[in-house]
Design a protein around this motif. Structure first.
Motif, PDB file in Angstrom:
ATOM      1  N   ALA A 135       0.832  -1.214   0.000  1.00 33.36           N
ATOM      2  CA  ALA A 135       0.000   0.000   0.000  1.00 33.36           C
ATOM      3  C   ALA A 135       0.861   1.257   0.000  1.00 33.36           C
ATOM      4  O   ALA A 135       0.551   2.233  -0.689  1.00 33.36           O
ATOM      5  CB  ALA A 135      -0.924  -0.014   1.214  1.00 33.36           C
ATOM      6  N   ALA A 136       1.962   1.244   0.773  1.00 31.73           N
ATOM      7  CA  ALA A 136       2.854   2.405   0.813  1.00 31.73           C
ATOM      8  C   ALA A 136       3.563   2.598  -0.518  1.00 31.73           C
ATOM      9  O   ALA A 136       3.704   3.721  -1.004  1.00 31.73           O
ATOM     10  CB  ALA A 136       3.874   2.227   1.940  1.00 31.73           C
ATOM     11  N   LYS A 173      -3.807   4.204   5.830  1.00 26.73           N
ATOM     12  CA  LYS A 173      -4.490   4.607   7.071  1.00 26.73           C
ATOM     13  C   LYS A 173      -5.355   3.476   7.605  1.00 26.73           C
ATOM     14  O   LYS A 173      -5.369   3.208   8.821  1.00 26.73           O
ATOM     15  CB  LYS A 173      -5.340   5.849   6.801  1.00 26.73           C
ATOM     16  CG  LYS A 173      -6.042   6.396   8.030  1.00 26.73           C
ATOM     17  CD  LYS A 173      -6.832   7.656   7.689  1.00 26.73           C
ATOM     18  CE  LYS A 173      -7.545   8.203   8.926  1.00 26.73           C
ATOM     19  NZ  LYS A 173      -8.306   9.441   8.611  1.00 26.73           N
ATOM     20  N   LEU A 174      -6.070   2.795   6.711  1.00 29.43           N
ATOM     21  CA  LEU A 174      -6.936   1.681   7.117  1.00 29.43           C
ATOM     22  C   LEU A 174      -6.119   0.539   7.715  1.00 29.43           C
ATOM     23  O   LEU A 174      -6.485  -0.030   8.750  1.00 29.43           O
ATOM     24  CB  LEU A 174      -7.728   1.188   5.910  1.00 29.43           C
ATOM     25  CG  LEU A 174      -8.667  -0.005   6.136  1.00 29.43           C
ATOM     26  CD1 LEU A 174      -9.766   0.369   7.118  1.00 29.43           C
ATOM     27  CD2 LEU A 174      -9.262  -0.455   4.797  1.00 29.43           C
ATOM     28  N   GLU A 225       2.494  12.325   1.898  1.00 32.10           N
ATOM     29  CA  GLU A 225       1.317  12.046   2.715  1.00 32.10           C
ATOM     30  C   GLU A 225       1.405  10.661   3.351  1.00 32.10           C
ATOM     31  O   GLU A 225       1.109  10.479   4.538  1.00 32.10           O
ATOM     32  CB  GLU A 225       0.053  12.145   1.857  1.00 32.10           C
ATOM     33  CG  GLU A 225      -1.233  11.944   2.644  1.00 32.10           C
ATOM     34  CD  GLU A 225      -2.469  12.059   1.780  1.00 32.10           C
ATOM     35  OE1 GLU A 225      -3.576  11.884   2.315  1.00 32.10           O
ATOM     36  OE2 GLU A 225      -2.333  12.314   0.567  1.00 32.10           O
ATOM     37  N   VAL A 226       1.837   9.682   2.568  1.00 31.95           N
ATOM     38  CA  VAL A 226       1.982   8.321   3.092  1.00 31.95           C
ATOM     39  C   VAL A 226       3.106   8.273   4.116  1.00 31.95           C
ATOM     40  O   VAL A 226       2.988   7.643   5.173  1.00 31.95           O
ATOM     41  CB  VAL A 226       2.257   7.333   1.942  1.00 31.95           C
ATOM     42  CG1 VAL A 226       2.591   5.950   2.489  1.00 31.95           C
ATOM     43  CG2 VAL A 226       1.058   7.257   1.013  1.00 31.95           C
ATOM     44  N   LEU A 285       2.856   7.094   8.156  1.00 32.11           N
ATOM     45  CA  LEU A 285       3.671   6.027   8.746  1.00 32.11           C
ATOM     46  C   LEU A 285       4.545   6.564   9.875  1.00 32.11           C
ATOM     47  O   LEU A 285       4.725   5.913  10.907  1.00 32.11           O
ATOM     48  CB  LEU A 285       4.536   5.379   7.662  1.00 32.11           C
ATOM     49  CG  LEU A 285       3.768   4.570   6.615  1.00 32.11           C
ATOM     50  CD1 LEU A 285       4.654   4.260   5.411  1.00 32.11           C
ATOM     51  CD2 LEU A 285       3.230   3.285   7.224  1.00 32.11           C
ATOM     52  N   GLN A 286       5.105   7.753   9.659  1.00 32.99           N
ATOM     53  CA  GLN A 286       5.956   8.353  10.681  1.00 32.99           C
ATOM     54  C   GLN A 286       5.150   8.691  11.935  1.00 32.99           C
ATOM     55  O   GLN A 286       5.615   8.470  13.063  1.00 32.99           O
ATOM     56  CB  GLN A 286       6.625   9.607  10.113  1.00 32.99           C
ATOM     57  CG  GLN A 286       7.912  10.003  10.815  1.00 32.99           C
ATOM     58  CD  GLN A 286       8.646  11.081  10.057  1.00 32.99           C
ATOM     59  OE1 GLN A 286       8.054  12.047   9.594  1.00 32.99           O
ATOM     60  NE2 GLN A 286       9.955  10.931   9.930  1.00 32.99           N
ATOM     61  N   MET A 287       3.942   9.193  11.762  1.00 32.68           N
ATOM     62  CA  MET A 287       3.083   9.513  12.896  1.00 32.68           C
ATOM     63  C   MET A 287       2.692   8.247  13.658  1.00 32.68           C
ATOM     64  O   MET A 287       2.708   8.216  14.894  1.00 32.68           O
ATOM     65  CB  MET A 287       1.824  10.238  12.406  1.00 32.68           C
ATOM     66  CG  MET A 287       0.842  10.593  13.513  1.00 32.68           C
ATOM     67  SD  MET A 287       1.538  11.772  14.706  1.00 32.68           S
ATOM     68  CE  MET A 287       1.599  13.256  13.687  1.00 32.68           C
TER      69      MET A 287
END
Length: 386
Positions: free
Chosen positions: A135-136, A145-146, A173-174, A178-180
């Protein structure tokens, strides 16, 4: 091979290729790069190129792709039930979820996740990609996100090339998502570690420290792991704290789970525990140097746990700091002398101007040269170099 079988195989392969290059009927998947479109980077799952002569497998994959792209809930549910009952042997080492992420609408992926019990971290057999890595790499922010919302998802897992989802993310954005997620996970685990240390619940602490996700994401030698404010203020580690308080059980636990007995604190030991006092001008201390208790010092220097910790440090130095680097070393790539050993890269926020403020830019530090680009996927368009 008989002429009829060869023609059948060619017909199925050409049909699969036409299906992969057809525009999606869903607007939300119209921008998903097809693995077979010329000029895009393939995300191999061991499915696009079936084994020679495996007509049955080719037909199975073709039908699954057709159903997933069609998006009919009843048809999707049928193939999901077949997969759950073990009738998906023809998928050649991948899963319905891996295939759906490559070609299906967000609603189809959500249906599969909500109705099918599965290991969210399953790797496909050819390249070892997890659903999150695919997905990434395919720049699907809503799917990323899902997947990050699923229980037990591990964003630190790597494929057989040692690449994690964070490494494969090309869109800011991706990458930010992931970092968050990684930051929130680390913060949660550090707080949990603090609670277990304060209550001396070392059984659960050992389970936590031995968890693969924890080991790959959390630095047990970080200063934030210590619960004593004086230790933290002086740049000490949880191992410094255990040595100061003569907590032998905690010392052994930490040494067996990656704690570094050679890590010095930042300013020297300025704390007082009734047994040892030190001055502000002292240089950084090793954990063994902040206590005068002989048993504690011996435990940190010569115990089996200390020997195991020293061996672990040597292995990380040679093979790299994570499992991905070990994979590269085992496959003949030099983790220290190669490009990856001389390079640091990632997204950072950079001031652009007063109108737009800070924006994410892709930074690369290699051989002492710092470069940055607007996007990771546009490395040909360099913005500046120092």
């Amino acid at each position: 091979m008989p002429r009829a079988s060869m023609e059948s195989t060619r017909g199925i392969d050409s049909s699969m290729q036409r299906l992969s290059m057809e525009p999606s009927r869903d607007s939300t998947t119209s921008n998903i790069p097809s693995p077979l479109v010329q000029g895009t980077t393939p995300i191999s799952t061991g499915v696009i190129n079936p084994q020679p002569g495996s007509v049955e497998s080719s037909v199975k994959v073709f039908r699954v792709y057709e159903v997933l792209r069609g998006g009919d809930p009843a048809a999707v549910q049928k193939i999901v039930r077949e997969a759950s009952s073990g009738q998906d042997a023809g998928l050649q080492g991948t899963t319905i979820l891996h295939l759906a992420i490559q070609c299906a609408d967000h609603a189809v992926i959500e249906q599969i996740l909500s109705t099918t019990p599965m290991d969210i971290n399953t790797r496909e057999s050819k390249d070892g990609n997890t659903p999150l890595i695919i997905a990434a790499a395919m720049n699907r922010p809503s799917v990323v996100k899902l997947l990050l919302q699923q229980r037990g998802v591990d964003d630190s897992l790597t494929n057989y090339q040692g690449k994690s989802a964070l490494d494969m993310a090309k869109a800011p954005e991706v990458f930010e998502q992931l970092q968050m997620a990684r930051s929130m996970y680390i913060d949660q685990q550090v707080k949990q570690c603090h609670r277990l240390v304060q209550t001396k619940n070392y059984g659960q602490l050992e389970n936590l420290c031995s968890d693969d996700h924890f080991k790959s994401a959390v630095d047990i030698n970080s200063g934030e792991m210590a619960t004593d404010p004086a230790i933290t203020a002086n740049g000490g580690t949880l191992l410094h704290q255990a040595a100061l308080y003569r907590d032998h059980k905690l010392i052994e636990l930490l040494l067996m789970n990656g704690a570094d007995p050679f890590r010095r604190d930042r300013k020297g030991t300025t704390f007082s525990f009734g047994l040892r006092k030190s001055t502000d001008h002292e240089i950084g201390k090793l954990p063994q140097d902040i206590t005068e208790d002989k048993t504690t010092r011996a435990l940190l220097k010569k115990s089996p746990a200390a020997t195991a910790a020293q061996r672990g440090i040597q292995e990380r130095t040679i093979l790299g700091v994570n499992a991905g680097q070990q994979v590269r070393a085992l496959t003949g790539e030099n983790a220290l002398g190669g490009k990856e050993g001389r390079e640091m890269k990632g997204y950072l926020k950079k001031w652009v101007n007063y109108t737009t403020g800070y924006k994410l830019r892709w930074f690369v530090l290699e051989d002492g040269v710092l470069s940055y680009y607007k996007h990771q996927g546009k490395l040909y368009c360099i913005r500046a170099q120092v």
